[in-house]
Design a protein around this motif. Structure first.
Motif, PDB file in Angstrom:
ATOM      1  N   PRO A 216       0.628  -0.834  -0.198  1.00  0.00           N
ATOM      2  CA  PRO A 216      -0.277  -0.186  -0.056  1.00  0.00           C
ATOM      3  C   PRO A 216       0.704   1.224  -0.040  1.00  0.00           C
ATOM      4  O   PRO A 216       1.801   1.332   0.486  1.00  0.00           O
ATOM      5  CB  PRO A 216      -0.643  -0.084   1.589  1.00  0.00           C
ATOM      6  CG  PRO A 216      -0.541  -1.364   1.685  1.00  0.00           C
ATOM      7  CD  PRO A 216       0.868  -2.093   1.326  1.00  0.00           C
ATOM      8  N   ILE A 217       0.476   2.352  -0.358  1.00  0.00           N
ATOM      9  CA  ILE A 217       0.923   3.358  -0.917  1.00  0.00           C
ATOM     10  C   ILE A 217       1.395   4.197   0.428  1.00  0.00           C
ATOM     11  O   ILE A 217      -0.156   4.609   0.888  1.00  0.00           O
ATOM     12  CB  ILE A 217       0.425   4.420  -1.678  1.00  0.00           C
ATOM     13  CG1 ILE A 217       1.038   3.895  -2.789  1.00  0.00           C
ATOM     14  CG2 ILE A 217       0.972   5.766  -1.833  1.00  0.00           C
ATOM     15  CD1 ILE A 217      -0.206   4.651  -4.581  1.00  0.00           C
ATOM     16  N   PRO A 218       2.618   5.073   1.390  1.00  0.00           N
ATOM     17  CA  PRO A 218       1.849   4.972   3.047  1.00  0.00           C
ATOM     18  C   PRO A 218       1.139   6.375   3.107  1.00  0.00           C
ATOM     19  O   PRO A 218       0.868   7.180   1.754  1.00  0.00           O
ATOM     20  CB  PRO A 218       3.865   5.924   2.665  1.00  0.00           C
ATOM     21  CG  PRO A 218       4.324   4.890   2.279  1.00  0.00           C
ATOM     22  CD  PRO A 218       3.544   4.591   1.398  1.00  0.00           C
ATOM     23  N   PHE A 219      -0.060   6.329   3.644  1.00  0.00           N
ATOM     24  CA  PHE A 219      -0.710   7.234   3.995  1.00  0.00           C
ATOM     25  C   PHE A 219      -0.409   9.026   3.368  1.00  0.00           C
ATOM     26  O   PHE A 219      -1.580   9.326   2.651  1.00  0.00           O
ATOM     27  CB  PHE A 219      -1.896   7.178   4.906  1.00  0.00           C
ATOM     28  CG  PHE A 219      -2.832   7.762   5.431  1.00  0.00           C
ATOM     29  CD1 PHE A 219      -4.474   7.416   5.077  1.00  0.00           C
ATOM     30  CD2 PHE A 219      -3.053   9.286   5.684  1.00  0.00           C
ATOM     31  CE1 PHE A 219      -5.600   7.984   4.624  1.00  0.00           C
ATOM     32  CE2 PHE A 219      -4.385   9.425   5.678  1.00  0.00           C
ATOM     33  CZ  PHE A 219      -5.456   9.118   5.306  1.00  0.00           C
ATOM     34  N   ASN A 220       0.568   9.042   4.075  1.00  0.00           N
ATOM     35  CA  ASN A 220       0.059  10.223   4.166  1.00  0.00           C
ATOM     36  C   ASN A 220       1.339  10.963   2.675  1.00  0.00           C
ATOM     37  O   ASN A 220       1.762  12.337   2.736  1.00  0.00           O
ATOM     38  CB  ASN A 220       1.579  10.673   5.262  1.00  0.00           C
ATOM     39  CG  ASN A 220       1.259  10.498   6.368  1.00  0.00           C
ATOM     40  OD1 ASN A 220      -0.349  11.441   6.766  1.00  0.00           O
ATOM     41  ND2 ASN A 220       1.221   9.811   7.112  1.00  0.00           N
ATOM     42  N   ASN A 221       1.666  10.023   2.053  1.00  0.00           N
ATOM     43  CA  ASN A 221       2.559  10.405   0.620  1.00  0.00           C
ATOM     44  C   ASN A 221       1.959  11.518  -0.189  1.00  0.00           C
ATOM     45  O   ASN A 221       0.465  11.289  -0.167  1.00  0.00           O
ATOM     46  CB  ASN A 221       2.605   9.019  -0.229  1.00  0.00           C
ATOM     47  CG  ASN A 221       3.044   9.727  -1.490  1.00  0.00           C
ATOM     48  OD1 ASN A 221       4.521   9.613  -1.752  1.00  0.00           O
ATOM     49  ND2 ASN A 221       2.029   9.059  -2.909  1.00  0.00           N
ATOM     50  N   LEU A 222       3.177  12.005  -0.616  1.00  0.00           N
ATOM     51  CA  LEU A 222       2.472  13.383  -1.677  1.00  0.00           C
ATOM     52  C   LEU A 222       3.502  13.446  -2.659  1.00  0.00           C
ATOM     53  O   LEU A 222       3.491  14.219  -4.141  1.00  0.00           O
ATOM     54  CB  LEU A 222       3.114  14.409  -0.661  1.00  0.00           C
ATOM     55  CG  LEU A 222       3.136  15.389   0.317  1.00  0.00           C
ATOM     56  CD1 LEU A 222       2.760  16.627   1.224  1.00  0.00           C
ATOM     57  CD2 LEU A 222       0.936  14.975   0.364  1.00  0.00           C
ATOM     58  N   GLY A 223       4.099  12.534  -3.078  1.00  0.00           N
ATOM     59  CA  GLY A 223       4.882  12.421  -4.213  1.00  0.00           C
ATOM     60  C   GLY A 223       4.402  11.574  -5.491  1.00  0.00           C
ATOM     61  O   GLY A 223       3.045  10.917  -4.991  1.00  0.00           O
ATOM     62  N   PHE A 224       4.543  11.402  -6.525  1.00  0.00           N
ATOM     63  CA  PHE A 224       4.269  10.940  -7.606  1.00  0.00           C
ATOM     64  C   PHE A 224       5.284   9.778  -8.040  1.00  0.00           C
ATOM     65  O   PHE A 224       6.662   9.584  -8.094  1.00  0.00           O
ATOM     66  CB  PHE A 224       3.521  11.524  -8.204  1.00  0.00           C
ATOM     67  CG  PHE A 224       2.454  11.416  -9.768  1.00  0.00           C
ATOM     68  CD1 PHE A 224       1.471  10.825 -10.124  1.00  0.00           C
ATOM     69  CD2 PHE A 224       3.341  10.727 -11.302  1.00  0.00           C
ATOM     70  CE1 PHE A 224       0.820  10.736 -10.989  1.00  0.00           C
ATOM     71  CE2 PHE A 224       2.761   9.996 -12.489  1.00  0.00           C
ATOM     72  CZ  PHE A 224       1.326  10.669 -11.790  1.00  0.00           C
TER      73      PHE A 224
END
Length: 999
Positions: free
Chosen positions: A364-372
């Motif tokens: 799963p993509i970490p919840f606080n991620n802001l990257g692409f």
């Protein structure tokens, strides 16, 4: 009968045994008379009163700084949510396992070809570029978010979130990450994580790393180039072969440590990059087809080898991805153009690694991620588009649960969904739409998290302003405020009003519950305001407003002259420096201009001063010219800021000629000090031992230390190193550094506290008294006390020399040369002050403050994070050892300010005879010390105000914030040093001289 002969000689004459009473006093063998004992007790009580008042004043300043920092230094709240596959962000893993190698400080141009360059940091790590030429590897510019410190970069590389400026302070005390990250996701899926290298990883992720595969190594000893790297290699190669892990992480530190210690141009950088090249080649040979290899740098380094700021060289690092069996989605060849040292090479953000790693490993993509997701990591446009959609959904979930972000960009998201469902857009266009939404979201987060608490900023500035107003009153406006009886009135009033303030703030908190102002904040506000009211209450009670007003007017009328005006001009202009980012950048040159202006004014003033003997005039002009010349020479030693280029060339380097100058100064500095002592006829008793023997020996040992350091890491002496042996050289350096630091800070200060005086009792027998019967004066003798006229100053200056040696040890060779100049400047200034009668003038302590700033810059420092010389913390230890490592860094950073703060009392005691009123002398010293502190309060408050004013300025974190942090640290360091060291030395000197020569 005692007959004074000038300032420096006192003769005592009487028949038979006339010198016995004097000898008794000098030896202090008899109990002091009652009057002397009372005077000693009064001096002790007065000293205690002054020191308590200064402690209270310092506490108010510290509270003000704390409030301002809380409102200005940004932090953000972390959502505790953990992503799961139920969110829809999981996909089938593309790789079964991954090897992640972090080469700390791997600047991008270290890893790409730079044709024609002969720099040691170029063309020595070619394997990444060579492998990237095929479809199985990709090499990208990896752009970090500031601050570029390792712990903050690791947080960004594993959580996908952005650091804030306050996080930089935790770089040396990393706590476990409390937000979602891809290592936590691996742990939740029962994956095995193996690790070797920088122990920062264990501080952050210890609970996720397999305990049998966790091999951390101490990371902060930047003088150790090989221990961490050799440890990683020792565990890396066997682990790759066993393959009993899912993620293998290795964090190399050698490249970073070479940069910190020597800079990127040193030959050790070539050796270290060659070593990393060999490591990668061997790892690639051992990889299987199902393993992803990721090699990255967490940040770069500037031209000095340091990092922490946001210059391009610090932000631009390296990302390399490779697989033996999988191909990567290469873009247009123009995106990988290596011309111009990689300036046009394709770049990705470091936080983009987080969704990329998560999707490639099926997490799963970490919840606080802001990257692409990184385009090249996916095999086709369809898979990349799928990865982008999943990432945008994760970002939208994060935004919906963040109060400050919820319901923002909703229109952009709805349009994005509509375009996706319409089928009217090509895959490439949809991908650009997804990237645009992620970019807009990221920029909005940066803006929202750059919120300042104006309440705390205002409270901090207000408390500091109130503290400044009292400091001005205490230092200069009302002389009666500084009498000893007032000190104890202040103490009682401050304690009482502080208690009342705390009680009132507690009551307000209980009754009103004032929002974000928690209990601790209310108590600090109450204590600070209570202390300020407590300071002003005795003044307003004893003196009327009219008296205070007239006293202030009298001060300006009768004590204010052209010199005072010049001092105020310097302070005003220095405060205005912070109103412009350009002036802040060039502050070092501004300070040198102020000092040169003062020196030139002194030359002129002495030349035209009436009623002065010709010999004294020539000597005074010589001192003034010496001050000017040394000021100019000091300004030529500099470490340039990035913003000063190309108009500045760094001269602060360690080379053979700087070592030669250090050896030369080990002889010249003691000789110069001896010459000044002889001017006041004070080179007796303790002086030859301290200066002629001790100082010369310690300076020589310091020069030997840096000679060994230069020899041990210079390519020219490689053969000699192999003969002598690196362990022997290392042991010699540690022994020398520890010896010098122990002698200068412990042994010499202990010996000094026993009361050495630089005087000599000269006895002349069978004197012939003209006009008197020789039979009446048979066996007559005369005693002369040499050095009597400078007994205070000559003794106290030995204490200054003790700390000077410690500062010179913890400073690089040209920095030690600068400190040598500082000592001669101080002695010349003391002689000028005496000639021009400026002992009590406002300008004198201000010039001492400016000298501290000048030599802060000329010892290789700037108001930037990268200029902190962390590597010198390990001169006396091989690992971090409290307090030795910390003392080294503090002395290196604030040493020039400590020396000037310690020298302030000399303004009042240099070249004066023992006083029958030592309390008056102490009061005058307190006046100058308070003025010195007030100067730093003025500049500090100005720096804070303009930092708050320019909080939205483009250069706030690059220029204004670091300068405010320097001002805050200076206020703390100078107050603390004056209270603990300067006043202790003053009390010892006045007490010892008064005990022996008290009248």
């Amino acid at each position: 009968m005692m007959e004074p002969l000038g300032n420096d000689l006192t003769k005592m004459r009487q028949p038979q045994s006339p010198i016995q009473p004097a000898l008794a006093k000098l030896a202090a063998t008899s109990a002091p008379p009652t009057r002397a004992r009372i005077r000693q007790q009064k001096l002790r009580y007065t000293f205690v009163g002054y020191i308590i008042v200064l402690i209270f004043l310092a506490i108010t300043q510290f509270i003000g700084l704390g409030f301002f920092a809380s409102g200005f230094l940004l932090s953000r709240k972390v959502l505790p949510d953990i992503a799961t596959c139920d969110d829809g962000s999981c996909v089938e893993p593309r790789f079964e396992r991954a090897v992640v190698l972090v080469v700390d400080a791997l600047r991008f141009d270290f890893a790409i070809p730079v044709p024609g360059s002969e720099m040691n940091y170029h063309n020595n790590f070619p394997v990444l570029y060579d492998l990237a030429q095929g479809d199985n590897g990709v090499l990208l510019k990896f752009v970090a978010d500031p601050p570029t410190t390792t712990l903050q970069r690791l947080k960004g590389l594993t959580t996908g979130s952005l650091p804030t400026i306050i996080d930089a302070g935790s770089n040396f005390n990393g706590d476990a990450i409390d937000e979602d990250n891809w290592l936590l996701q691996l742990h939740r899926k029962n994956k095995t994580i193996a690790f070797a290298g920088d122990d920062t990883w264990t501080a952050l992720f210890d609970e996720y790393i397999h305990p049998d595969m966790n091999f951390p190594y101490p990371s902060l000893n930047v003088w150790d180039l090989h221990t961490v790297d050799n440890g990683v290699i020792e565990h890396l190669y066997p682990s790759i072969k066993t393959r009993d892990w899912d993620i293998l992480i290795g964090h190399f530190l050698g490249v970073d440590h070479v940069g910190h210690r020597y800079g990127p141009k040193h030959y050790s950088m070539k050796e270290k990059l060659n070593q990393m090249n060999s490591v990668v080649e061997k790892v690639v040979e051992e990889l299987d087809d199902s393993t992803l290899l990721v090699i990255l740098g967490d940040h770069g380094m500037d031209y000095t080898g340091n990092h922490g700021g946001d210059s391009p060289d610090e932000l631009e690092s390296t990302l390399f991805m490779y697989s033996k069996s999988k191909s990567f989605l290469k873009k247009d060849d123009d995106a990988y153009n290596i011309s111009n040292e990689g300036k046009h090479y394709r770049a990705v953000n470091q936080i983009d690694l987080v969704p990329t790693m998560s999707l490639l490993l099926g997490l799963p993509i970490p919840f606080n991620n802001l990257g692409f997701p990184i385009d090249e990591a996916f095999a086709s446009m369809d898979s990349l588009l799928s990865a982008g959609n999943r990432t945008i959904e994760q970002i939208k979930r994060f935004r919906d649960l963040t109060p400050s972000l919820a319901n923002t960009l909703q229109g952009s998201y709805d349009t994005l969904v509509e375009n996706t469902l319409s089928g009217l857009y090509s895959n490439a266009d949809l991908l650009e739409e997804l990237k645009k939404f992620q970019y807009d979201s990221l920029e909005q987060c940066k803006t929202l998290w750059a919120r300042f608490d104006l309440r705390f900023i205002g409270i901090g500035i207000g408390i500091l302003f109130l503290s400044l107003t009292f400091m001005i009153t205490y230092a200069r406006s009302i002389p009666a405020v500084r009498v000893s009886t007032m000190s104890f009135e202040f103490i009682g009033s401050v304690v009482a009003m502080s208690i009342i303030g705390v009680v009132l703030s507690f009551s307000i908190y209980i009754v009103l519950k004032p929002g974000d102002f928690n209990f601790k904040i209310c108590l600090f506000i109450g204590a600070a305001l209570g202390m300020m009211i407590g300071f002003w209450a005795p003044i307003m009670d004893r003196f009327s407003v009219a008296y205070i007003w007239h006293s202030t007017i009298d001060f300006f009328l009768y004590n204010f002259n052209s010199w005072s005006f010049l001092g105020i001009v310097f302070v005003a202009f220095h405060c205005l420096v912070f109103a412009s980012n350009s002036y802040v950048v060039w502050e070092d040159k501004m300070v040198s201009l102020f000092l040169l202006s003062f020196g030139a004014s002194c030359v002129y003033a002495i030349a035209i001063k009436p009623n002065i003997p010709q010999k004294e005039r020539v000597l005074g002009i010589s001192h003034a010219l010496t001050f000017v010349i040394l000021t100019r020479l000091s300004s030529m030693i500099n470490a340039c800021r990035e913003e000063q280029r190309p108009y500045c060339s760094t001269t602060f380097t360690t080379s053979w000629w700087s070592i030669a100058l250090l050896h030369t100064m080990a002889y010249l500095l003691p000789s110069a000090i001896i010459a000044f002592y002889k001017l006041s006829d004070s080179y007796y008793s303790a002086a030859p031992l301290w200066i002629g023997t001790g100082l010369k020996f310690l300076l020589f040992m310091n020069a030997m230390y840096w000679s060994l350091e230069y020899i041990s890491h210079n390519e020219t002496f490689k053969a000699a190193n192999s003969v002598i042996g690196a362990p022997l050289i290392k042991s010699l350096k540690l022994a020398i550094a520890r010896l010098v630091l122990f002698v200068s800070l412990v042994l010499a200060n202990f010996s000094w506290s026993r009361g050495p005086l630089c005087v000599k009792l000269e006895i002349e027998e069978d004197i012939d008294v003209e006009g008197l019967d020789s039979d009446d004066y048979k066996n007559s003798k005369a005693a002369t006390i040499l050095g009597y006229g400078n007994v205070y100053g000559s003794s106290y200056f030995l204490l200054v020399l003790n700390f000077t040696v410690a500062v010179m040890l913890t400073t690089k060779p040209l920095g030690a040369l600068s400190i040598s100049f500082l000592i001669i400047q101080i002695l010349s200034l003391l002689e000028i002050v005496g000639t021009l009668s400026l002992r009590k003038n406002l300008i004198s302590p201000i010039i001492f403050g400016l000298l501290g700033y000048q030599h802060f810059f000329s010892t290789g420092h700037q108001a930037t994070i990268p200029s902190i010389q962390w590597e010198l913390g390990f001169m006396t230890t091989e690992t971090i050892v409290f307090p030795l490592t910390h003392i080294n860094i503090i002395l290196n950073t604030f040493g020039p300010f400590f020396i000037t703060a310690l020298s302030i009392p000399l303004l009042n005691i240099w070249r004066i005879s023992p006083s029958s009123k030592p309390i008056t002398v102490l009061s005058q010293i307190i006046t100058n010390l308070a003025t010195f502190i007030t100067y730093f309060l003025f500049t500090g408050l100005s720096s804070l105000i303009f930092a708050a004013h320019f909080r939205r300025h483009l250069m706030v974190w690059k220029i204004f914030a670091p300068r405010f942090m320097l001002s805050a640290m200076l206020i703390v360091a100078i107050n603390t040093f004056i209270i603990i060291v300067t006043l202790w030395g003053t009390r010892k000197t006045l007490g010892q001289v008064n005990r022996i020569f008290g009248k």
